[in-house]
Design a protein around this motif. Sequence first.
Motif, PDB file in Angstrom:
ATOM      1  N   THR A 102      22.788  -2.194  20.407  1.00  0.00           N
ATOM      2  CA  THR A 102      21.501  -2.480  19.774  1.00  0.00           C
ATOM      3  C   THR A 102      21.226  -1.433  18.691  1.00  0.00           C
ATOM      4  O   THR A 102      21.667  -0.285  18.803  1.00  0.00           O
ATOM      5  N   ASP A 103      20.532  -1.836  17.658  1.00  0.00           N
ATOM      6  CA  ASP A 103      20.081  -0.874  16.649  1.00  0.00           C
ATOM      7  C   ASP A 103      19.028   0.029  17.283  1.00  0.00           C
ATOM      8  O   ASP A 103      18.205  -0.429  18.086  1.00  0.00           O
ATOM      9  N   ARG A 105      16.281   3.611  16.689  1.00  0.00           N
ATOM     10  CA  ARG A 105      15.553   4.447  15.741  1.00  0.00           C
ATOM     11  C   ARG A 105      14.895   5.582  16.504  1.00  0.00           C
ATOM     12  O   ARG A 105      14.436   5.400  17.633  1.00  0.00           O
ATOM     13  N   ASP A 151      26.341   8.041  15.311  1.00  0.00           N
ATOM     14  CA  ASP A 151      27.256   7.317  14.428  1.00  0.00           C
ATOM     15  C   ASP A 151      27.922   8.292  13.461  1.00  0.00           C
ATOM     16  O   ASP A 151      27.425   9.397  13.236  1.00  0.00           O
ATOM     17  N   SER A 154      28.068   5.710   9.494  1.00  0.00           N
ATOM     18  CA  SER A 154      27.501   4.403   9.882  1.00  0.00           C
ATOM     19  C   SER A 154      28.373   3.627  10.864  1.00  0.00           C
ATOM     20  O   SER A 154      28.145   2.434  11.088  1.00  0.00           O
ATOM     21  N   ARG A 156      29.092   3.225  14.641  1.00  0.00           N
ATOM     22  CA  ARG A 156      28.473   3.601  15.911  1.00  0.00           C
ATOM     23  C   ARG A 156      29.521   4.116  16.889  1.00  0.00           C
ATOM     24  O   ARG A 156      30.594   3.519  17.045  1.00  0.00           O
ATOM     25  N   SER A 223      17.761   5.932  11.662  1.00  0.00           N
ATOM     26  CA  SER A 223      18.109   4.563  12.061  1.00  0.00           C
ATOM     27  C   SER A 223      19.622   4.488  12.232  1.00  0.00           C
ATOM     28  O   SER A 223      20.364   4.743  11.287  1.00  0.00           O
ATOM     29  N   ILE A 224      20.038   4.151  13.434  1.00  0.00           N
ATOM     30  CA  ILE A 224      21.465   4.080  13.728  1.00  0.00           C
ATOM     31  C   ILE A 224      21.813   2.644  14.100  1.00  0.00           C
ATOM     32  O   ILE A 224      21.199   2.059  14.995  1.00  0.00           O
ATOM     33  N   PRO A 225      22.789   2.062  13.408  1.00  0.00           N
ATOM     34  CA  PRO A 225      23.125   0.654  13.657  1.00  0.00           C
ATOM     35  C   PRO A 225      23.880   0.471  14.973  1.00  0.00           C
ATOM     36  O   PRO A 225      24.444   1.413  15.523  1.00  0.00           O
ATOM     37  N   LYS A 226      23.871  -0.753  15.441  1.00  0.00           N
ATOM     38  CA  LYS A 226      24.584  -1.069  16.680  1.00  0.00           C
ATOM     39  C   LYS A 226      26.086  -1.110  16.448  1.00  0.00           C
ATOM     40  O   LYS A 226      26.567  -1.177  15.306  1.00  0.00           O
ATOM     41  N   LYS A 228      29.634  -2.495  16.075  1.00  0.00           N
ATOM     42  CA  LYS A 228      30.197  -3.765  15.621  1.00  0.00           C
ATOM     43  C   LYS A 228      31.539  -3.968  16.300  1.00  0.00           C
ATOM     44  O   LYS A 228      32.363  -3.064  16.343  1.00  0.00           O
TER      45      LYS A 228
END
Length: 242
Positions: A102-103, A105, A151, A154, A156, A223-226, A228
């Motif tokens: 999940t993303d 923050r 991450d 970017s 994760r 903000s850290i992306p989920k 992939k």
Amino acid sequence: MEEIDIKIKPLNIIIFVLIFIVSATIVNGVNANIDENSIYLLKNLNKYEDNIEDMRKVVDNLRTEVTNEEKQISNYENENFFNEIIDINSKIEELKFYNGFTDVRGPGIMLRVSDSISEDENLDIMDKIVHDVDITILLNDLKSAGAEAIDVNSKRIVNISEVVCAGPVLKINGEAVPAPFVIRAVGDQEALYNVLTEEGTYAYDLKNKYGMEVAVIMSYNLSIPKFKESDSQVKYAQSVER
């Protein structure tokens, strides 16, 4: 005065007696057909009809109550079923969160690491390059300091993430990542900052012994992306029920 002699003929007497007998027979016959028992039975039949009607009403009421109970049971079962679904979905979301799917923050730090700019000729050229082991140790230090999400450029970092050398670049989660390497971590800002800046830490040595560029700043809204999905597959491990 002349005396009148009234004589009743025998025939007239016989007729009178016959009429009396017939009348008595008729009256007795009527009484025999409608006696007290018959009247009692008629009254009881009326009561039975009333009782049957009352029983019908009772049965109808019971049917209505049964129908209502069945609806309540069905609603209860449906409500429990929906609650179970909500509980399962909640657990799934929790697992996705903790496993990086999940993303996210939150507050944390940003760390920038790149090859050494030192002109010290005593340093070996390989000591001036950021290697996969350097990034791996930094990531482990951040995890030990309580980082909840990390991450690198970017990409994760999760339990199955790999950081490996691939010539002049690193491969993270199967994708090539060139320097400089920007590591972001969400968690306790001070704890994360200290594990990268205090004397004796690995990041401190990279900067002060090997001349690598190591810059750390705090951030209040990262903000850290989920994660992939990659081509990574589990080939040998199997789940075991206990």
